[in-house]
Design a protein around this motif. Structure first.
Motif, PDB file in Angstrom:
ATOM      1  N   TRP A  80       4.753   4.266   2.680  1.00  0.00           N
ATOM      2  CA  TRP A  80       4.348   2.990   2.090  1.00  0.00           C
ATOM      3  C   TRP A  80       4.611   1.863   3.077  1.00  0.00           C
ATOM      4  N   VAL A  88       0.844  -1.193   0.000  1.00  0.00           N
ATOM      5  CA  VAL A  88       0.000   0.000   0.000  1.00  0.00           C
ATOM      6  C   VAL A  88       0.881   1.245   0.000  1.00  0.00           C
ATOM      7  N   HIS A  89       0.401   2.250  -0.673  1.00  0.00           N
ATOM      8  CA  HIS A  89       1.122   3.524  -0.768  1.00  0.00           C
ATOM      9  C   HIS A  89       1.008   4.305   0.528  1.00  0.00           C
ATOM     10  N   TYR A 139      -2.784   7.316  -1.033  1.00  0.00           N
ATOM     11  CA  TYR A 139      -3.149   7.211  -2.448  1.00  0.00           C
ATOM     12  C   TYR A 139      -4.323   8.135  -2.742  1.00  0.00           C
ATOM     13  N   GLU A 188      -6.482   1.636   2.280  1.00  0.00           N
ATOM     14  CA  GLU A 188      -6.071   2.542   1.208  1.00  0.00           C
ATOM     15  C   GLU A 188      -7.269   2.992   0.377  1.00  0.00           C
TER      16      GLU A 188
END
Length: 316
Positions: free
Chosen positions: A213, A188-189, A192, A221
């Protein structure tokens, strides 16, 4: 030796490029960011601020490593061209032409049809990131479960004076009653949204700002992304953009390229709690004189709206 001289020397040696301009880029909150022009291509340099430890949001080497790890995947990221591990550490990446604007928050305003198209494409591209096995990338830590996430944000909310986040305790209670079971963690960023995606026209060409991240629950997210799909979530600080896709459409577009994700209303509500907690923290710092910014006085209406709508998602 100054940062600029270090960059000049490295780009000359590694890329046979002479630096002709070295200008700060505004807007960064996790390090120093510069736009670098050369006799060849343009680059962006991110560096650890002088005197800061290279940890957390200031860990530039970790950011460079994840972007390098994603270079051969379907996730659009800038190409890393140079890394200097000597303190203060920095890295250089290609300059990607395009816009990174949050339609409901940022200026200049994005034309509504273009904003809607970008949001749809962002929902369609997100599964590419979640398809990356976190075990295949360096530095991925143990993923937080939904219960862990809730506990984390409960602590953040608890550090804000209750009068600044009225109703937050009720939303926390509702979230605590129906915590979803974990799903298989993904990459996962962490932040996002369109404000962190450089778009060329409607197409996402670079996902940027990789400060937080991790391995995590993809629904966290997606819930965060949905917060920015509706300008009415941000009274006094944002704008309503006509024609933006509603959350149901964005979820459908995500699911067309990603796994089925149960319990999404819970994560939508969690995203609103997170934003309310962050804004409450910022408002507190302003009122305590730790970071004077009169614009923070516009936040109460948005904080109230986020808590009210998050509560409505679960109370019914």
């Amino acid at each position: 030796m100054t940062l600029e001289q270090r960059v000049r020397d490295r780009l000359r040696t590694a890329l046979d490029a002479e630096v002709t301009g070295f200008e700060p880029l505004p807007g960064g909150h996790s390090g120093l960011t510069y736009r670098v022009t050369t006799t060849g291509p343009e680059f962006v340099v991110k560096a650890v601020p002088e005197g800061r430890k290279p940890v957390g949001r200031h860990d530039m080497l970790r950011q460079a490593r994840i972007m390098r790890a994603l270079a051969d995947t379907a996730v659009p990221v800038p190409r890393i061209v140079a890394v200097d591990e000597a303190g203060p550490a920095w890295f250089a990446m290609e300059f990607v032409t395009g816009e990174s604007l949050e339609p409901v928050l940022d200026d200049p305003a994005v034309e509504p049809t273009l904003a809607a198209a970008r949001m749809r494409r962002a929902a369609e591209v997100l599964p590419r990131l979640h398809a990356v096995d976190p075990a295949a990338v360096p530095d991925a830590e143990t993923a937080l479960t939904p219960a862990d996430e809730l506990a984390r944000w409960a602590r953040t909310l608890g550090a804000v004076p209750p009068e600044l986040v009225a109703g937050g305790d009720r939303l926390l209670e509702l979230l605590g009653r129906t915590i979803p079971d974990p799903v298989t963690p993904t990459l996962v960023h962490g932040d996002y949204r369109l404000g962190n995606i450089i778009a060329a026209g409607t197409e996402p060409v670079a996902l940027i700002d990789w400060e937080i991240w991790s391995a995590g629950d993809p629904r966290v997210e997606l819930g965060w992304f949905l917060v920015f799909a509706d300008g009415t979530n941000f009274p006094e600080v944002g704008r309503t953009v006509p024609g933006l896709p509603d959350p149901a459409e964005l979820v459908d577009r995500y699911r067309a390229g990603g796994p089925p994700l149960p319990g999404l209303p819970w994560f939508d509500a969690l995203g609103r709690l997170k934003m309310a907690a962050i804004m409450g923290h910022n408002l507190r710092r302003h009122r305590e004189g730790r970071h004077h910014d009169p614009d923070q006085e516009k936040l109460p209406a948005t904080i109230n709206r986020l808590i009210e709508t998050g509560t409505a998602l679960l109370a019914g």
